[in-house]
Design a protein around this motif. Structure first.
Motif, PDB file in Angstrom:
ATOM      1  N   MET A   1       0.845  -1.204   0.000  1.00 38.92           N
ATOM      2  CA  MET A   1       0.000   0.000   0.000  1.00 38.92           C
ATOM      3  C   MET A   1       0.878   1.251   0.000  1.00 38.92           C
ATOM      4  O   MET A   1       1.864   1.326   0.726  1.00 38.92           O
ATOM      5  N   PRO A   2       0.529   2.243  -0.794  1.00 37.19           N
ATOM      6  CA  PRO A   2       1.331   3.466  -0.840  1.00 37.19           C
ATOM      7  C   PRO A   2       1.088   4.320   0.394  1.00 37.19           C
ATOM      8  O   PRO A   2       0.141   4.112   1.141  1.00 37.19           O
ATOM      9  N   LYS A   3       1.957   5.265   0.582  1.00 38.82           N
ATOM     10  CA  LYS A   3       1.717   6.234   1.644  1.00 38.82           C
ATOM     11  C   LYS A   3       0.501   7.077   1.270  1.00 38.82           C
ATOM     12  O   LYS A   3       0.421   7.611   0.170  1.00 38.82           O
ATOM     13  N   LEU A   4      -0.430   7.192   2.205  1.00 45.53           N
ATOM     14  CA  LEU A   4      -1.668   7.916   1.909  1.00 45.53           C
ATOM     15  C   LEU A   4      -1.409   9.363   1.526  1.00 45.53           C
ATOM     16  O   LEU A   4      -2.135   9.946   0.725  1.00 45.53           O
ATOM     17  N   ARG A   5      -0.365   9.945   2.088  1.00 41.71           N
ATOM     18  CA  ARG A   5      -0.102  11.358   1.823  1.00 41.71           C
ATOM     19  C   ARG A   5       0.305  11.628   0.383  1.00 41.71           C
ATOM     20  O   ARG A   5       0.348  12.773  -0.054  1.00 41.71           O
ATOM     21  N   THR A   6       0.594  10.586  -0.371  1.00 36.26           N
ATOM     22  CA  THR A   6       0.966  10.767  -1.779  1.00 36.26           C
ATOM     23  C   THR A   6      -0.234  10.605  -2.714  1.00 36.26           C
ATOM     24  O   THR A   6      -0.072  10.690  -3.927  1.00 36.26           O
ATOM     25  N   THR A   7      -1.416  10.382  -2.165  1.00 40.25           N
ATOM     26  CA  THR A   7      -2.593  10.139  -3.011  1.00 40.25           C
ATOM     27  C   THR A   7      -3.484  11.373  -3.086  1.00 40.25           C
ATOM     28  O   THR A   7      -3.551  12.178  -2.151  1.00 40.25           O
ATOM     29  N   PHE A   8      -4.175  11.487  -4.220  1.00 44.19           N
ATOM     30  CA  PHE A   8      -5.175  12.547  -4.366  1.00 44.19           C
ATOM     31  C   PHE A   8      -6.313  12.349  -3.367  1.00 44.19           C
ATOM     32  O   PHE A   8      -6.890  13.304  -2.857  1.00 44.19           O
ATOM     33  N   ARG A  59      -3.147   6.419 -11.505  1.00 45.68           N
ATOM     34  CA  ARG A  59      -1.915   6.453 -10.715  1.00 45.68           C
ATOM     35  C   ARG A  59      -1.586   5.092 -10.101  1.00 45.68           C
ATOM     36  O   ARG A  59      -0.484   4.895  -9.588  1.00 45.68           O
ATOM     37  N   GLN A  60      -2.568   4.181 -10.128  1.00 44.69           N
ATOM     38  CA  GLN A  60      -2.383   2.810  -9.640  1.00 44.69           C
ATOM     39  C   GLN A  60      -1.846   2.768  -8.203  1.00 44.69           C
ATOM     40  O   GLN A  60      -0.951   2.006  -7.863  1.00 44.69           O
ATOM     41  N   LYS A  61      -2.449   3.591  -7.370  1.00 48.54           N
ATOM     42  CA  LYS A  61      -2.064   3.647  -5.961  1.00 48.54           C
ATOM     43  C   LYS A  61      -2.801   2.599  -5.123  1.00 48.54           C
ATOM     44  O   LYS A  61      -2.335   2.217  -4.050  1.00 48.54           O
ATOM     45  N   PHE A  62      -3.984   2.182  -5.600  1.00 50.39           N
ATOM     46  CA  PHE A  62      -4.789   1.212  -4.864  1.00 50.39           C
ATOM     47  C   PHE A  62      -5.180   0.074  -5.799  1.00 50.39           C
ATOM     48  O   PHE A  62      -5.226   0.246  -7.028  1.00 50.39           O
ATOM     49  N   PRO A  63      -5.503  -1.098  -5.240  1.00 53.37           N
ATOM     50  CA  PRO A  63      -5.960  -2.217  -6.087  1.00 53.37           C
ATOM     51  C   PRO A  63      -7.326  -1.912  -6.710  1.00 53.37           C
ATOM     52  O   PRO A  63      -8.133  -1.160  -6.160  1.00 53.37           O
ATOM     53  N   ARG A  64      -7.596  -2.529  -7.866  1.00 50.71           N
ATOM     54  CA  ARG A  64      -8.794  -2.210  -8.644  1.00 50.71           C
ATOM     55  C   ARG A  64     -10.095  -2.584  -7.933  1.00 50.71           C
ATOM     56  O   ARG A  64     -11.132  -1.969  -8.186  1.00 50.71           O
ATOM     57  N   PHE A  65     -10.062  -3.599  -7.070  1.00 47.71           N
ATOM     58  CA  PHE A  65     -11.317  -3.997  -6.429  1.00 47.71           C
ATOM     59  C   PHE A  65     -11.880  -2.881  -5.540  1.00 47.71           C
ATOM     60  O   PHE A  65     -13.062  -2.877  -5.202  1.00 47.71           O
TER      61      PHE A  65
END
Length: 356
Positions: A1-8, A59-65
């Motif tokens: 999982m990416p760092k949340l602070r890097t997500t829109f 950005r593919q930060k989270f899985p598609r489901f």
């Protein structure tokens, strides 16, 4: 999982929560209320959903489901929206089967149209009637009459009778337009006058009242028609408080007056939809969507009708009789009356232009 602070998603949600929090406290919320924060904060759920979709697909930060998170609420909303639509169609079909196509054909030589308060003045600007009346207990005549007349007759009609009033223009609105068009070649005359023909009276009643806590979705309005106080027919119109095609929200806080308080709301913005309760063979193009005009078969004005408008013969006859009795000076004899001189294309008299 990416760092949340890097997500829109993180930053959009954080900004949303910040605005909601600032509105919660009256000290800061009152300033946000003044710039319409509860309305534009209501768009943030859509921005958050868009941010999640962007973080997943682009950005593919989270899985598609996890697409189910933004899409499921919209799916549920549009199921309810579709159910609303089916219910509205059912109500329309029921009322269309009950309503008449016509109650009586209006004949201006026989009938005097008497409207509820505030309806006569607008009707006469949009539909082909020489005069419309509304009851007025403050006048000895018992009624106020409304007519539209041409500019030359406007000038002559000023002050022809006590409590008469002339507006400078006629405002007209077509269904497709967002704004009214003003016809400066015409004016609207408001004058105390008793109708001398058969009274064709319209009463509007039966509007469902809403509760602040649980608004009634369906509101029926009954148009009752009377000829010399004898009932001749009823038309039922309706409005439905429906979900809008695209969900809109009010999220925030504001001052309310009854009772005085700082109140926060988080709710869907519903839309009041006017239902089509006219029978299927109704001519909407010719008579418009006004139930009174439809039931009495009164044609609506077009733009060209008003541009080339000529006074109704009965209006000219009635006003010229009053003008002949008028004792007040002509409008342009009064240096303070610039409006009357507008139609005469003459400047008000002053000391300068009176010099030989």
């Amino acid at each position: 999982m990416p760092k949340l602070r890097t997500t829109f998603t993180f930053w959009t949600t954080l900004i949303f929560l910040l605005f909601v929090g600032l509105q919660y406290f009256p000290l800061t919320g009152v300033f946000l209320m003044m710039v319409g924060a509860p309305i534009w904060t209501g768009f943030f759920p859509h921005l958050i959903a868009l941010a999640i979709i962007t973080d997943i697909l682009i950005r593919q930060k989270f899985p598609r489901f996890l697409l189910v998170i933004p899409l499921f609420p919209y799916a549920v909303y549009y199921v309810f929206f579709a159910v609303d639509g089916l219910h509205i169609k059912e109500i329309e079909r029921e009322l269309q089967s009950q309503n008449p196509v016509k109650i009586i054909t209006y004949n201006p030589d026989k009938y005097a149209l008497i409207f509820p308060q505030y309806h006569a003045r607008d009707f006469v600007q949009h539909y082909k009637v020489p005069v419309s009346y509304e009851a007025n207990s403050n006048r000895p005549e018992g009624y106020t009459a409304y007519r539209i007349i041409t500019g030359d007759l406007c000038v002559q009609s000023r002050g022809i009778k006590e409590h008469s009033h002339v507006t400078s223009t006629v405002s007209w609105k077509e269904k497709a337009l967002f704004a009214y068009k003003n016809f400066t070649n015409l004016c609207k005359l408001e004058i105390p006058e008793s109708p001398t023909k058969q009274h064709l009276t319209i009463r509007i009643e039966g509007i469902s009242k809403e509760s602040n806590k649980s608004p009634q979705k369906l509101q029926k309005i009954e148009y009752s028609f009377y000829l010399d106080e004898k009932p001749i027919g009823i038309f039922t119109a309706a409005q439905y408080v429906a979900r809008p095609r695209f969900p809109k929200f009010i999220i925030g806080c504001a001052l309310i007056s009854n009772p005085p308080a700082w109140k926060c709301v988080y709710q869907l913005r519903y839309k009041r939809k006017v239902l089509n309760t006219f029978p299927k063979n109704t001519d909407l193009e010719k008579y418009g969507t006004n139930p009174i005009a439809q039931m009495l078969k009164i044609e609506k004005y077009t733009e060209s009708d008003l541009e080339s408008f000529k006074n109704y013969p009965e209006t000219e006859k009635y006003l010229k009789e009053l003008i002949a009795k008028k004792t007040t000076p002509e409008p342009c004899d009064n240096p303070d009356n610039e409006w009357g001189c507008y139609f005469n294309k003459k400047p008000p008299k002053t000391e300068d232009n009176n010099v030989e």
